[in-house]
Enzyme design. Structure first.
Site, mmCIF file in Angstrom:
data_model
loop_
_atom_site.group_PDB
_atom_site.id
_atom_site.type_symbol
_atom_site.label_atom_id
_atom_site.label_comp_id
_atom_site.label_asym_id
_atom_site.label_seq_id
_atom_site.Cartn_x
_atom_site.Cartn_y
_atom_site.Cartn_z
ATOM 1 N N CYS A 33 -77.888 -29.878 26.929
ATOM 2 C CA CYS A 33 -78.557 -28.770 27.602
ATOM 3 C C CYS A 33 -78.276 -28.818 29.103
ATOM 4 O O CYS A 33 -78.040 -27.805 29.758
ATOM 5 C CB CYS A 33 -80.030 -28.982 27.333
ATOM 6 S SG CYS A 33 -81.062 -27.664 27.671
ATOM 7 N N CYS A 93 -66.967 -35.769 37.221
ATOM 8 C CA CYS A 93 -67.708 -34.682 36.560
ATOM 9 C C CYS A 93 -69.111 -34.671 37.154
ATOM 10 O O CYS A 93 -69.295 -34.957 38.330
ATOM 11 C CB CYS A 93 -67.706 -34.858 35.041
ATOM 12 S SG CYS A 93 -68.518 -36.362 34.480
#
Ligand SMILES: [Zn+2]
Length: 393
Positions: A197, A351
């Protein structure tokens, strides 16, 4: 298939309770008996997040007599877009405290039991044993498998839900009467394949769509009314505005709830079972991880590095590290990124937190870029350590 109620009715409702629950009491299927069953019910909600928020609020309003909540997190600004049980004023508070405050304000007639801890294989059996029903609002595979295994081993039903972007799923897993989560998903998805999520995003209101299905099913199970979502998977697409149902059969070969179970107790390590990162990625980062401070030094010293952000374009737009160019992780997994990499520069990957860049690093090293590295902690660490004025997400 209707099932008998999970809970016996309480002896009496007080006058306050009759007043409060009158709109339930006049529904013939619920009535006094159903409301008394709710009063006697003990329900645990795992996670006071996106799904846990509406679940806790509606279970409380419905008059579930004992409502347990377990979470170890604190309320963060990025939660407020969907976790409606928390408020601006509760930023920085433990989620269980913030949630308990809201729930007690909705309904002071119920008992709220707070478990301010991480659900683990040390405590899950003991905590679950105290409740009639579990509502699973967790957002990661390791906890999902643990919740499933504990519920099956204890013979308890639980209501499962999951959300991602515009898509939601819900079901009831109760091994005595139908399949368990392992019958539906025998194996966790390969590490790095399914974004969380936090990585993929979720439309805030989707939490209410799926959370309300979970509460609906919880009330049906507790009071023994209607057709429970046992053996059926509900799939909701908010963009198409469709609900689909898929039959889920009990797998006779299920290692947990099948005829000859091989899993007869909790696993030792659910994180390892679900593998936050793949073995290849774990090997790739050994000795090839640099800190954000090391990255900053490299940049300040004018070292000839090729810095690549492997996140998605939307994330890059929110915040990025100066000098980083965007090549999403998928381009590494399908091999397209490799031809974009210079042979004469040191490849540095990053990232958001270091999981995706570890996966990409494995690909890059496999392709012969032996001195490539990734940045531990990713953008989150960069913002924290180097540029605290930039937004985090
Ligand atoms: Zn099963």
């Amino acid at each position: 298939m209707s099932l008998p109620p999970l809970v016996e009715p309480a002896a009496e409702l007080t006058r306050d309770e009759v007043n409060r629950y009158s709109r339930h009491l006049i529904i013939p299927d619920v009535g006094m008996a159903g409301q008394k069953r709710l009063k006697n019910s003990k329900v645990l909600v795992v996670g006071a997040g996106g799904l846990g928020s509406p679940a806790l609020m509606y279970l409380a309003a419905a008059g579930v007599g004992t409502l347990g909540l377990i979470d170890f997190d604190i309320v963060d600004e990025s939660n407020l877009q969907r976790q409606i049980i928390h408020r601006q004023s509760s930023l920085g508070q433990p989620k269980v405290e913030s949630a308990a405050t809201t729930v007690r304000d909705i309904n002071p007639l119920i008992d709220v039991v707070v478990h301010n801890e991480m659900l683990s294989n040390e405590n899950v059996m003991e905590i679950f044993a105290r409740y009639d029903l579990i509502v699973d609002g967790t957002d990661n595979f390791a906890t999902r498998y643990m919740v499933n295994d504990a519920a099956v081993l204890l013979g308890k039903p639980y209501v499962w839900g999951s959300i991602y972007r515009f898509d939601g799923q819900a079901s009831v897993f109760w091994a005595e009467h139908g399949p368990c989560y392992r019958c539906l998903y025998p194996e966790p998805p390969p590490p790095g394949m399914v974004p969380s999520c936090a990585e993929g995003g979720v439309l805030g209101v989707l939490c209410a769509s799926i959370g309300s299905i979970q509460v609906n099913e919880a009330i049906k199970l507790l009071t023994g009314i209607g057709e429970p979502l046992v053996g059926r998977l509900m799939i909701y697409d908010a963009l198409e505005m469709t609900y689909r149902q898929v039959k889920v059969r009990k797998d006779p070969e299920c290692p947990l709830c099948g005829k000859n179970p091989t899993i007869t107790e909790l696993l030792d390590d659910y994180e390892a079972f679900c593998g936050a990162v793949s073995d290849e990625a774990q090997q790739a980062v050994q000795g090839s991880t640099i800190s954000v401070n090391e990255l900053k030094d490299m940049q300040d010293n004018g070292e000839d590095i090729f810095l690549i952000d492997v996140r998605e374009p939307n994330e890059y737009e929110i915040v990025s590290i100066p000098g980083a160019r965007l090549i999403p992780k998928g381009e590494f997994l399908n091999g397209n990124a490799l031809e974009l990499l210079p042979q004469d520069k040191k490849i540095v990957l990053h990232c958001k937190s270091g999981v995706r860049s570890a996966e990409a690093l494995a690909v890059v090293k496999n392709a012969g870029f032996a001195d490539a590295v990734h940045v531990g902690g990713g953008v989150l660490a960069w913002v924290k350590e180097i540029e605290p004025d930039k937004p985090s997400y």
